[in-house]
Design an enzyme around this catalytic site. Structure first.
Site, short mmCIF file in Angstrom:
data_model
loop_
_atom_site.label_atom_id
_atom_site.label_comp_id
_atom_site.label_asym_id
_atom_site.label_seq_id
_atom_site.Cartn_x
_atom_site.Cartn_y
_atom_site.Cartn_z
N SER A 275 55.84 49.67 59.26
CA SER A 275 54.71 48.85 58.79
C SER A 275 53.60 49.68 58.16
CB SER A 275 54.14 48.03 59.96
OG SER A 275 53.78 48.88 61.03
N HIS B 274 36.35 7.82 42.93
CA HIS B 274 37.61 7.53 42.22
C HIS B 274 37.61 8.11 40.81
CE1 HIS B 274 38.30 4.43 45.37
NE2 HIS B 274 36.99 4.25 45.24
N SER C 40 42.87 31.29 24.12
CA SER C 40 44.31 31.07 24.00
C SER C 40 44.86 32.05 22.99
CB SER C 40 44.56 29.63 23.54
OG SER C 40 45.82 29.53 22.91
N LYS D 132 40.25 27.39 21.78
CA LYS D 132 40.23 27.18 23.23
C LYS D 132 39.26 28.09 23.98
CE LYS D 132 42.40 24.69 25.36
NZ LYS D 132 43.78 24.81 25.85
N GLU E 21 40.45 27.97 37.68
CA GLU E 21 41.85 27.61 37.94
C GLU E 21 42.49 28.59 38.92
OE1 GLU E 21 42.91 25.50 33.66
OE2 GLU E 21 43.05 27.66 33.86
N TYR F 160 54.59 40.44 73.91
CA TYR F 160 54.69 40.99 72.56
C TYR F 160 56.12 40.92 72.07
CZ TYR F 160 54.64 44.08 68.53
OH TYR F 160 54.78 44.58 67.26
N LYS G 7 50.07 40.76 59.91
CA LYS G 7 49.06 41.44 59.11
C LYS G 7 49.15 41.12 57.62
CE LYS G 7 50.21 44.89 61.67
NZ LYS G 7 50.43 44.10 62.91
N1 ARG Z 1 53.51 48.08 64.26
C1 ARG Z 1 53.44 47.22 65.40
C2 ARG Z 1 52.77 45.89 65.05
O1 ARG Z 1 52.15 45.82 64.05
C3 ARG Z 1 52.62 47.85 66.47
C4 ARG Z 1 53.05 47.46 67.83
C5 ARG Z 1 54.38 48.00 68.10
N2 ARG Z 1 54.76 47.71 69.42
C6 ARG Z 1 56.05 47.74 69.80
N3 ARG Z 1 56.30 47.45 71.01
N4 ARG Z 1 56.99 48.04 68.96
O2 ARG Z 1 52.90 44.91 65.75
#
Ligand code: ARG
Length: 460
Positions: A22, A155, A276, A282, A289, A316, A324
């Site tokens: 990531s 309307h 345009s 235009k 938009e 988790y 993210k």
């Molecule tokens: N890169 C992971 C995330 O964004 C961090 C947490 C990783 N935790 C794990 N148990 N692999 O969620």
């Protein structure tokens, strides 16, 4: 680098590494990760895990990593699993074996939540300031054309005359509610998860209150399992962001219409419109938009995270790493759209005479007439019918309200008195709407003043 590996006999395949890494996006959490790690190092010292010298070395090295990142692209060529791993590897390059101690009693599960909370808190504050800028632009535009009367629509048909600032303050109210929602999301975001461990609570007696104070968190998360599993605060933010975008999108749609050839009483600045490639005449409202278009992407972020979190077992799961991308996208699009909208508003020119002409060519004063009859004692339903007949007759004979004199009105129906002709001017009826929340000139002037005060409070 990886923060695990002891129990494995095979290395991860390259495909899996690329699939699961990531760093390409969570690098945006670098500063938050470093601030959180510095606070963790201090907590470890208080817990007797690090000496003062070790803590100092770690804190300074982390600071140097941040300084280096401000100077150059520190991520070039980095193949760490995520930003947390990256920081620990970089710490190792500076502080040697000490880096192996920083993760004592800490899990990436709580770390990523802490980082995102720190990051988002700062972005919410920026967003609130951008929102306030836009609200100020709306108030400013309203003051610039304080007496201008425009057709209010229902309307998408001309309905009743309203003051231009009254229309603008409608959006002010929407954005004020958005600000409240963002503040509410901020309150839920601003809690410290550190000390939760992976899911069961840290095995090191960490002073969580002290870390919270250092990092400016308002309080602590209350359950370690919830802390690892929870992404509600992101959904709260994304909902607030989606609604803000929705309001921007409605404003954009209005202004696209009002500045079109068909409406024509609002002029967008050249500097926020495009031409345009084929049609030389235009002048297209692309800025608006795109705001309308980006709104859909932010809705996408909200539903994307909803679907990601739905049905995840406690606590988790790696799915949560996917939080993210939609979050970052929503923040970027929202902030960019707020900036754009403010410039569009600031630079747009109202054509009050054309707005008035649109009103004069319509029967937007019909309600004023019917209400005047009602005030004079005519039952409203009857008054409504009478004015309806007047409108019908006018349409048949191609007359606008202005074409009626007092005498002609009076001879049209006995209930009409010649003085009613004064109400055929669009501005006349406005003056009867001095009710709180109405478009009467005094009510609107008071609302503009109040808006300015509310804005000052929001800025604080
Ligand atoms: N890169 C992971 C995330 O964004 C961090 C947490 C990783 N935790 C794990 N148990 N692999 O969620």
């Amino acid at each position: 680098m990886k923060l695990w590996g002891g129990r494995f006999e095979q290395a991860p395949t390259e495909i899996f590494e690329r699939f699961s890494g990531s760093l390409s996006f969570d690098r945006r959490l670098l500063e938050a990760d470093i601030r959180g790690s510095q606070a963790w190092a201090r907590a470890l010292e208080r817990a007797g895990i690090l000496t003062a010298i070790e803590r100092e070395r770690i804190v300074t090295s982390l600071e140097e990593i941040l300084a280096e990142a401000a100077e150059r692209d520190v991520f070039a060529g980095a193949d760490d699993e995520d930003v947390h791993t990256f920081v620990i590897r970089k710490l190792g390059e500076r502080a040697g074996d000490l880096a192996a101690k920083i993760h004592t009693g800490r899990s990436r599960n709580e770390q990523v939540s802490t980082d995102v909370r720190l990051w988002l808190r700062a972005r919410i504050d920026e967003t609130l300031a951008l929102l306030a800028d836009l609200m100020e632009a709306l108030v400013g535009h309203g003051r610039r054309y304080g007496g201008a009367v425009i057709p209010g629509y229902t309307h998408l048909r001309r309905a009743q005359p309203v003051l231009w600032p009254h229309y603008l303050l409608a959006y002010f109210e929407m954005f004020a509610r958005d600000a409240e929602r963002l503040l509410e999301a901020r309150r839920r975001t601003n809690l410290l998860p550190l000390g939760s461990g992976a899911l069961a609570g840290s095995g090191i007696p960490i002073d969580r209150e002290a870390i919270a104070r250092e990092l400016g968190f308002e309080g602590l998360t209350r359950n370690s399992m919830d802390a690892a599993a929870d992404r509600d605060f992101l959904l709260d933010f994304l909902y607030a962001a989606a609604l803000t975008m929705l309001h921007l999108s409605r404003l954009a749609e209005d202004w696209i219409l009002y500045s079109s050839d068909e409406f024509g009483w609002l002029e967008l600045a050249d500097s926020v419109t495009s031409g345009s490639s084929l049609m030389p005449q235009k002048k297209n409202p692309d800025s608006l938009e795109l705001i309308r278009g980006k709104c859909g992407r932010v809705f996408g972020s909200l539903s994307s995270l909803f679907v990601t979190v739905k049905g995840l077992p406690m606590t988790y799961n790696r799915d949560l790493q996917e939080d993210k991308i939609p979050l970052f996208e929503a923040v970027d699009e929202l902030q960019a759209s707020l900036r754009m909208a403010r410039v569009v508003v600031d630079s747009a020119v109202l054509k009050p005479d054309l707005a008035l002409r649109a009103l004069e060519q319509s029967w937007a004063v019909a309600t004023d007439l019917a209400e005047a009859l009602a005030r004079a004692g005519v039952a409203f339903h009857h008054a409504h019918q009478l004015v309806g007949k007047l409108v019908l007759e006018s349409l048949r004979s191609g007359r606008t309200p202005r074409d009626w004199s007092g005498e002609q009105l009076a001879s049209f129906a006995p209930e009409f008195t010649p003085e009613l002709a004064a109400l055929l001017e669009p501005v006349a009826g406005l003056r009867r709407r001095e009710i709180l929340g109405g478009t009467g000139p005094n009510a609107v002037a008071a609302a503009l003043g109040a808006a300015q005060e509310r804005l000052a409070r929001l800025r604080r």
